[in-house]
Write an enzyme that holds these catalytic residues in place. Sequence first.
Site, PDB file in Angstrom:
ATOM      1  CE  LYS A  44      -4.251   2.515  -7.170  1.00  0.00           C
ATOM      2  NZ  LYS A  44      -4.522   2.333  -5.756  1.00  0.00           N
ATOM      3  CE1 TYR A  75      -1.096   5.075  -5.739  1.00  0.00           C
ATOM      4  CE2 TYR A  75      -0.874   2.696  -5.965  1.00  0.00           C
ATOM      5  CZ  TYR A  75      -1.351   3.793  -5.283  1.00  0.00           C
ATOM      6  OH  TYR A  75      -2.101   3.607  -4.149  1.00  0.00           O
ATOM      7  CG  LEU A  79      -8.994   4.779  -5.806  1.00  0.00           C
ATOM      8  CD1 LEU A  79      -8.193   5.889  -6.483  1.00  0.00           C
ATOM      9  CD2 LEU A  79      -8.094   3.575  -5.587  1.00  0.00           C
ATOM     10  CD  GLU A 133     -10.867   5.495  -0.232  1.00  0.00           C
ATOM     11  OE1 GLU A 133     -10.902   4.579  -1.059  1.00  0.00           O
ATOM     12  OE2 GLU A 133     -10.418   6.624  -0.495  1.00  0.00           O
ATOM     13  CG  HIS A 167       6.904  23.674  -4.549  1.00  0.00           C
ATOM     14  ND1 HIS A 167       8.188  23.750  -4.065  1.00  0.00           N
ATOM     15  CD2 HIS A 167       6.160  23.164  -3.545  1.00  0.00           C
ATOM     16  CE1 HIS A 167       8.221  23.306  -2.819  1.00  0.00           C
ATOM     17  NE2 HIS A 167       7.000  22.934  -2.477  1.00  0.00           N
ATOM     18  NE  ARG A 222      -7.898   3.288 -10.100  1.00  0.00           N
ATOM     19  CZ  ARG A 222      -8.070   2.270  -9.251  1.00  0.00           C
ATOM     20  NH1 ARG A 222      -9.173   2.185  -8.538  1.00  0.00           N
ATOM     21  NH2 ARG A 222      -7.142   1.343  -9.107  1.00  0.00           N
ATOM     22  NE  ARG A 261      12.274  19.604  -3.277  1.00  0.00           N
ATOM     23  CZ  ARG A 261      11.623  20.570  -2.634  1.00  0.00           C
ATOM     24  NH1 ARG A 261      12.021  21.813  -2.758  1.00  0.00           N
ATOM     25  NH2 ARG A 261      10.567  20.293  -1.895  1.00  0.00           N
TER      26      ARG A 261
HETATM   27  C1  PLP Z   1      -7.438   4.172  -0.882  1.00  0.00           C
HETATM   28  C2  PLP Z   1      -7.870   3.028  -1.736  1.00  0.00           C
HETATM   29  N1  PLP Z   1      -9.183   2.799  -1.894  1.00  0.00           N
HETATM   30  C3  PLP Z   1      -9.628   1.770  -2.643  1.00  0.00           C
HETATM   31  C4  PLP Z   1      -8.751   0.890  -3.267  1.00  0.00           C
HETATM   32  C5  PLP Z   1      -9.278  -0.256  -4.090  1.00  0.00           C
HETATM   33  O1  PLP Z   1      -9.055  -0.020  -5.458  1.00  0.00           O
HETATM   34  P1  PLP Z   1      -9.052  -1.221  -6.495  1.00  0.00           P
HETATM   35  O2  PLP Z   1     -10.328  -1.977  -6.278  1.00  0.00           O
HETATM   36  O3  PLP Z   1      -9.033  -0.533  -7.815  1.00  0.00           O
HETATM   37  O4  PLP Z   1      -7.842  -2.018  -6.238  1.00  0.00           O
HETATM   38  C6  PLP Z   1      -7.376   1.099  -3.141  1.00  0.00           C
HETATM   39  C7  PLP Z   1      -6.446   0.200  -3.809  1.00  0.00           C
HETATM   40  O5  PLP Z   1      -5.274   0.256  -3.663  1.00  0.00           O
HETATM   41  C8  PLP Z   1      -6.925   2.201  -2.367  1.00  0.00           C
HETATM   42  O6  PLP Z   1      -5.614   2.438  -2.221  1.00  0.00           O
END
Ligand code: PLP
Length: 297
Positions: A149, A35, A205, A181, A105, A54, A103
């Site tokens: 993501k 997403y 991320l 993060e 896996h 991304r 369903r």
């Molecule tokens: C785990 C995580 N890290 C970092 C970010 C920041 O990403 P962005 O700057 O692309 O919104 C997000 C955004 O939802 C996130 O879910």
Amino acid sequence: MTIKPVILTEKDFVNQEELLYPFEERGLQFGDGVYEVIRIYDGNFYLLDEHIDRLYRSAEAIKIRIPFTKREIKERLEGLLARNKVDVDAKVYLQITRGSAARDHAFPDDIQPNFYAYVKEIPRMMDAMLEGIPVLSQPDIRWDYCYIKSLNLLPNVLAKQEAKEQGCVEALLHKDGVVTEGSSSNVYLVRNGKVYTHPAQKNILHGCVRMRVEQFCKDLGIPFDETAFHLEDIQFADEMFTTSSIMEIMPVVSVDGKIIGDGTPGEVTRKLQEAYEKDAAISDEKSLFQKVIEQDA
Ligand SMILES: Cc1ncc(COP(=O)(O)O)c(C=O)c1O
């Protein structure tokens, strides 16, 4: 204005009520999908290319083949804003799952991805950005591929909920004390005018705003050091902040109840917020700094 409930699906635009997926949908059953959340200011996308790039990287990493070109997706997302007559600050949530199938896996070779996107009005977090937020440290119990993501957000959800229950706005995740993060943001520490953040490796991320922060630092002559910091380093921090498409550049004023710096947003954070507002073409009257002037008057 109010945003109309029009949804963009893999076929066309439909009204929210008409949207029906079978129960055997891999996003629903396995979290088997990816997403994006994309920011909109005054009806215009911010960092759209970065988010779409991304999205493709995430999909490719889990073997989902997106049945559109990047250009087609961008055009259709612009169409989504036009059909909903968006002229406010908003976000687009878009999701691509592996598709619908009985369903199991393992997935069938001929499975077709399901895609939808919707738009929602979402104001900027002005008060929080002016005052800063408290955060709570939490163990990072996620998998090794957080650069994807993916829809699998249970550890993030639980960490954020714990933070909320303890009166905080964000959870700061750490692996054995090394800060990775936030639950939905990237995290930075400022010491002696230098910005430290976890390197863009597979276990975080690669935030679109993080990418811009690196550039803002370059432009402003602020050293940007991709060296991860430890929970123990936080006691020596002059400033901290988090970034995301929704939180923008958000000052952090306490971690686990301990005050950062003098407990107010710091100078480096403010400079980066200013750079962000310029980059996102936020009008003067909607600027954070206009609010500061009004408050001081
Ligand atoms: C785990 C995580 N890290 C970092 C970010 C920041 O990403 P962005 O700057 O692309 O919104 C997000 C955004 O939802 C996130 O879910």
